[in-house]
Scaffold this motif. Structure first.
Motif, PDB file in Angstrom:
ATOM      1  N   CYS A   1      34.758  36.887  43.758  1.00  0.00           N
ATOM      2  CA  CYS A   1      34.977  37.280  42.582  1.00  0.00           C
ATOM      3  C   CYS A   1      34.130  36.963  41.420  1.00  0.00           C
ATOM      4  O   CYS A   1      34.436  36.925  40.212  1.00  0.00           O
ATOM      5  N   HIS A   2      32.261  37.400  42.011  1.00  0.00           N
ATOM      6  CA  HIS A   2      31.273  37.553  41.154  1.00  0.00           C
ATOM      7  C   HIS A   2      31.403  38.666  40.875  1.00  0.00           C
ATOM      8  O   HIS A   2      30.371  38.731  39.118  1.00  0.00           O
ATOM      9  N   HIS A   3      31.964  39.753  40.529  1.00  0.00           N
ATOM     10  CA  HIS A   3      31.726  41.043  39.920  1.00  0.00           C
ATOM     11  C   HIS A   3      33.698  41.298  39.481  1.00  0.00           C
ATOM     12  O   HIS A   3      34.770  41.382  40.452  1.00  0.00           O
ATOM     13  N   VAL A   4      33.859  41.627  38.399  1.00  0.00           N
ATOM     14  CA  VAL A   4      34.590  41.581  37.090  1.00  0.00           C
ATOM     15  C   VAL A   4      34.541  42.674  36.780  1.00  0.00           C
ATOM     16  O   VAL A   4      33.706  42.786  35.768  1.00  0.00           O
ATOM     17  N   VAL A   5      35.299  43.632  36.907  1.00  0.00           N
ATOM     18  CA  VAL A   5      35.237  45.352  36.445  1.00  0.00           C
ATOM     19  C   VAL A   5      36.003  44.890  35.029  1.00  0.00           C
ATOM     20  O   VAL A   5      36.499  44.450  34.414  1.00  0.00           O
ATOM     21  N   ALA A   6      35.623  45.932  34.239  1.00  0.00           N
ATOM     22  CA  ALA A   6      35.641  45.801  32.803  1.00  0.00           C
ATOM     23  C   ALA A   6      36.444  47.792  32.828  1.00  0.00           C
ATOM     24  O   ALA A   6      35.082  48.274  32.507  1.00  0.00           O
ATOM     25  N   GLY A   7      36.655  47.132  32.357  1.00  0.00           N
ATOM     26  CA  GLY A   7      37.303  49.025  32.106  1.00  0.00           C
ATOM     27  C   GLY A   7      37.919  50.081  33.656  1.00  0.00           C
ATOM     28  O   GLY A   7      38.319  49.196  34.555  1.00  0.00           O
ATOM     29  N   ALA A   8      37.856  50.928  33.584  1.00  0.00           N
ATOM     30  CA  ALA A   8      38.421  52.031  34.786  1.00  0.00           C
ATOM     31  C   ALA A   8      37.174  51.618  35.584  1.00  0.00           C
ATOM     32  O   ALA A   8      36.411  52.647  34.748  1.00  0.00           O
TER      33      ALA A   8
ATOM     34  N   VAL B   1      27.945  46.712  42.810  1.00  0.00           N
ATOM     35  CA  VAL B   1      28.878  45.760  42.708  1.00  0.00           C
ATOM     36  C   VAL B   1      29.745  44.641  43.795  1.00  0.00           C
ATOM     37  O   VAL B   1      30.053  45.155  44.887  1.00  0.00           O
ATOM     38  N   GLY B   2      29.737  43.346  43.479  1.00  0.00           N
ATOM     39  CA  GLY B   2      30.596  42.452  44.715  1.00  0.00           C
ATOM     40  C   GLY B   2      28.754  41.656  45.503  1.00  0.00           C
ATOM     41  O   GLY B   2      27.936  42.595  45.469  1.00  0.00           O
ATOM     42  N   ARG B   3      29.688  41.028  46.141  1.00  0.00           N
ATOM     43  CA  ARG B   3      29.081  40.629  47.233  1.00  0.00           C
ATOM     44  C   ARG B   3      28.488  41.844  48.381  1.00  0.00           C
ATOM     45  O   ARG B   3      29.614  42.263  48.981  1.00  0.00           O
TER      46      ARG B   3
END
Length: 367
Positions: A264-271, A305-307
């Motif tokens: 959960c290291h990358h959390v999306v902001a918006g769509a 994005v993400g691992r």
């Protein structure tokens, strides 16, 4: 790039430009009056020894280096009998006979290797060629000055051997102003005097660019042949020899608060539009590129994005036309504008590691 059936079945395609390797060799060889060798260790820095070595032989290269004995044994049938193959680590204990049987020249790095090679020469009743490596300050490979003094105190220390090369290795050649370069050259000059008339070699890839004082009789480029910049911080004078393309596996829309990848290291902001691409650390694509690497799709740079996981990673392709981001579409990871050195900088490492980690799962093409 991903046209053949074999390529379609693979997760990614690595293309090796043998013409670029040959052009780099020509350029490096033209920089000095010295002969120019080619370093083949680590499967030609990950590019494939079976393809690279014959291409360089066609270019006129007759001197090759490997790190390990088994690499030298693999290399021997790829080259003509007129080519010399040096084994940088020398023969491991008990393997001197294998080294001689395959026509390889060991680089002798310590008294034990020298004594074993001499013993084999006596047993065979013939003279054996050898390279002598001197430690000029790197404390890695080579006969230490104290050991050299002790060995050479015996007038017969080289009985049965014919030294054909005396060499050392530069520790800081990629930093031209580093005082270690001049210090090592001075030590090399002093120590090699014990082997008068023997051809000498000091310059690795970056060492070639330090100028003629470092060239001696034989240049030993490795990384520079394969397009890694030998002068960090300056424009690369050499051609990149590899490109890498992976395939899009699937595309989805992630909404505000969704996570991408493990931990959960990358959390999306918006769509955001997220493409999953078929490459991961099992392919040698460094995990340290998680959240730091880039790719190119249709001329547009997109971030990782993400691992990076074992077999896949995520790209934020928001804004890229849907027609370019469909399952099976290609994504450029290495190419003219995403160089090996660029990827290394993003991963916090060096181009050597990026190249030598490129994995066996790729479909490989040579041109």
């Amino acid at each position: 790039m991903l046209h053949s059936v074999e390529a379609a079945r693979a997760g990614a395609v690595l293309t090796v430009d043998l013409g670029a390797v040959r052009a780099n060799y020509r350029q490096l060889a033209a920089m000095a009056r010295a002969r120019c060798a080619a370093v083949m260790k680590a499967d030609a820095y990950g590019l494939g020894m079976e393809q690279v070595a014959p291409a360089l032989a066609q270019e006129g290269c007759t001197v090759f280096f490997t790190a390990h004995l088994d690499e030298g044994i693999r290399l021997r049938p790829l080259l003509g009998p007129g080519c010399a193959i040096y084994v940088l680590h020398g023969p491991p204990p008990g393997t001197a006979g294998d080294c001689a049987a395959h026509g390889l020249v060991p680089v002798l790095n310590d008294p034990g290797q020298l004594h074993e090679w001499r013993a084999l020469a006596r047993a065979l009743g013939r003279e054996l060629q050898a390279a002598i490596q001197l430690d000029t300050g790197m404390s890695r490979m080579g006969i230490a000055p104290a050991d050299l003094a002790a060995l050479s105190a015996d007038p017969g220390w080289l009985d049965g051997l014919r030294p054909v090369l005396v060499m050392s290795h530069l520790a800081s050649a990629d930093e031209p102003a580093h005082p270690m370069n001049a210090a090592q050259r001075e030590r090399f000059e002093r120590l090699r005097a014990i082997l008068p008339g023997v051809p000498a070699s000091l310059a690795n890839s970056s060492g070639i660019f330090l100028g003629p004082d470092y060239h001696y009789d034989l240049l030993r480029p490795g990384a520079a042949l394969y397009g890694i910049n030998p002068q960090p911080g300056n424009p690369n004078p050499l051609r990149q020899a590899v490109s890498l393309h992976a395939r899009v596996v699937q595309v989805r829309t992630a909404i505000d608060g969704d996570v991408v990848g493990y931990g959960c290291h990358h959390v999306v902001a918006g769509a955001r539009r997220i493409a999953t691409v078929s490459i991961g650390y099992a392919d040698g694509w460094l995990r340290s590129l998680s959240g730091r690497g880039q790719a190119r799709i249709g001329g547009q740079v997109v971030p990782v994005v993400g691992r990076v996981s074992m077999d896949s990673m995520g790209l934020d392709v928001t804004g890229v036309p849907d027609s370019l981001v469909q399952p099976g579409a290609e994504v450029e990871l290495l190419g003219p504008t995403l160089t090996v050195d660029d990827v290394a900088a993003a991963a916090g490492t060096i181009g050597y590691e990026v190249l030598t980690r490129l994995g066996s799962r790729f479909h490989r093409r040579y041109r």
